[in-house]
Scaffold this active site. Structure first.
Site, short mmCIF file in Angstrom:
data_model
loop_
_atom_site.label_atom_id
_atom_site.label_comp_id
_atom_site.label_asym_id
_atom_site.label_seq_id
_atom_site.Cartn_x
_atom_site.Cartn_y
_atom_site.Cartn_z
N SER A 1 1.73 -9.04 -10.78
CA SER A 1 0.80 -8.37 -9.87
C SER A 1 0.35 -7.06 -10.49
O SER A 1 1.17 -6.28 -10.98
CB SER A 1 1.45 -8.11 -8.52
OG SER A 1 0.56 -7.45 -7.64
N HIS B 1 -1.09 -4.22 -9.20
CA HIS B 1 -0.92 -2.90 -8.60
C HIS B 1 0.51 -2.38 -8.63
O HIS B 1 0.76 -1.24 -8.25
CB HIS B 1 -1.47 -2.88 -7.17
CG HIS B 1 -0.63 -3.56 -6.15
ND1 HIS B 1 -0.02 -2.89 -5.13
CD2 HIS B 1 -0.32 -4.87 -5.98
CE1 HIS B 1 0.64 -3.75 -4.35
NE2 HIS B 1 0.47 -4.95 -4.85
N ASN C 1 12.86 -6.45 -5.13
CA ASN C 1 11.92 -5.40 -4.76
C ASN C 1 12.56 -4.28 -3.93
O ASN C 1 12.07 -3.16 -3.93
CB ASN C 1 10.73 -5.98 -3.98
CG ASN C 1 11.17 -6.80 -2.78
OD1 ASN C 1 11.86 -7.81 -2.93
ND2 ASN C 1 10.77 -6.38 -1.59
N CYS D 1 5.30 -4.80 2.40
CA CYS D 1 4.60 -5.94 3.01
C CYS D 1 5.12 -6.24 4.41
O CYS D 1 4.56 -7.06 5.12
CB CYS D 1 4.74 -7.18 2.12
SG CYS D 1 3.98 -6.96 0.49
N GLN E 1 8.26 -7.16 -9.74
CA GLN E 1 8.92 -5.85 -9.83
C GLN E 1 9.60 -5.63 -11.17
O GLN E 1 10.09 -4.52 -11.44
CB GLN E 1 9.95 -5.70 -8.70
CG GLN E 1 9.35 -5.72 -7.31
CD GLN E 1 8.52 -4.49 -6.99
OE1 GLN E 1 8.45 -3.53 -7.78
NE2 GLN E 1 7.86 -4.49 -5.84
#
Length: 374
Positions: free
Chosen positions: A191, A193, A143, A316, A171
């Site tokens: 994921s 989003h 990421n 995060c 990613q």
């Protein structure tokens, strides 16, 4: 001033077609577990999205478990097999490193080389020397740096030792072709989003015949793998985003060219800067630029004032002023590991955004170079 968004690895802007699918789902009334007509209509929407998300990973719909996020999917994968010791690489996302008590501090984490590529020989030794069955977690694309990991080779090593392999592909989705079987992974995390879908919905893809122990209990949803009424609107958006991610994979060539141009402009303007992981294969949208002596947070704030949004490491971990554990694992010293920014392009990025970044980056570096010492 028009602002430029170059932080897609944190969260990609919602795609218009995804928004349309979510609005359509908002008009549905009923619980997907209800047997009446309203409930069946909602169930059809969920299952259509499940098929689209599973197809993104080259899997069947029955293999996909919807969760509330990629973080929850990672936790379900790592905590869903009690009795297996967890082996992670040194560059995993915090949602992997912190999913199992002690995993983040484990001295046996798989090391990486200077380019951030995992050491497969070290993985083989760790599995050979350990006691009991293991579960290995290795991301497909990092990421922070975008470096692509040899997941298929790691899976072969893991299986030779009777271990399962989990792949965090959050990613990589939409940036690399994904196929669960070809990767050799037993579990794979997605994921919404990160691919132009809504926040608050993720998925764990399971290999055929593999079952996971639920973390969230209290209902029969998701074949008892994850209790709770499904987030129908979010799932519908995830399905649309997954379909678009597959259709738009050819766009990765455009993004790679833009990323390469961005790096060339940045390095020409700021000779002291370095591109982290440049010697390894990377996904085409991600650039990690290290500028020794200038804290990543300082760079992010300066660029934000210039109207350009980037990040320092994982979003995060926002608010935590600390060196990147990824760059530290790659051999950067404590001070330099805190001096990098991540620039990540996406579906709405164009050449103008690259030029805006390069100009703002050069201006920032020039101002800091002229600033008097404290």
């Amino acid at each position: 001033m028009t602002r430029v968004y170059l932080d897609h690895n944190a969260s990609a802007p919602l795609k218009p077609a995804v928004k349309a699918a979510m609005i359509q789902a908002m008009d549905l009334a009923g619980n997907p577990s209800s047997v009446h007509g309203f409930g069946r209509a909602v169930r059809r929407a969920v299952e259509e999205a499940r098929a689209q998300v599973a197809a993104l990973a080259g899997a069947r719909p029955a293999q996909a478990v919807f969760t509330g996020s990629g973080t929850e999917a990672n936790n379900l994968a790592l905590r869903g097999f009690p009795g297996r010791r967890v082996v992670t690489s040194a560059i995993e996302h915090d949602s992997v490193l912190e999913a199992v008590p002690g995993a983040a501090r484990c001295p046996g984490r798989i090391p990486v080389d200077r380019n951030g590529v995992v050491d497969l020989a070290a993985l083989d030794r760790l599995l050979a020397d350990g006691d009991g069955p293991a579960l290995v977690s290795l991301m497909l694309a990092n990421n922070e740096t975008g470096v692509i990991q040899p997941v298929a080779e790691a899976a072969r090593i893991a299986h030779a030792h009777g271990a399962l392999l989990h792949c965090d592909a959050v990613q990589a989705a939409g940036r690399l072709p994904l196929n669960l079987k070809e990767l050799g992974a037993d579990l794979l995390t997605l994921s919404a989003h990160k691919i132009g879908g809504p926040a608050g919905v993720g998925a764990l893809i399971l290999a055929d015949g593999l079952e996971v122990e639920a973390l969230v209990r209290g209902g029969g949803q998701e074949k008892r793998r994850r209790a709770g009424t499904e987030n129908v609107v979010g799932i519908a958006g995830f399905g649309a985003a997954a379909r678009l991610a597959r259709e738009e994979l050819p766009d990765t060539a455009r993004l790679t060219a833009l990323r390469d141009e961005l790096e060339a402009l940045a390095l020409a303007a700021v000779p002291g800067a370095r591109v982290m992981g440049a010697g390894a294969p990377r996904v085409g949208n991600t650039s990690n630029l290290l500028l020794p002596g200038v804290a990543g947070e300082t760079q992010v704030m300066a660029l934000d004032l210039a109207g350009v949004a980037v990040s320092a490491g994982s979003a995060c971990s926002s608010g935590k002023v600390k060196p990147s554990h990824v760059l530290a694992a790659m051999g950067e010293d404590h001070s330099d590991a805190a001096c990098a920014i991540r620039v990540s392009l996406g579906w709405d990025s164009g050449r103008e955004a690259v030029e805006r970044f390069a100009a703002a980056y050069a201006a920032m570096a020039g101002r800091l170079a002229r600033a008097p010492a404290a």
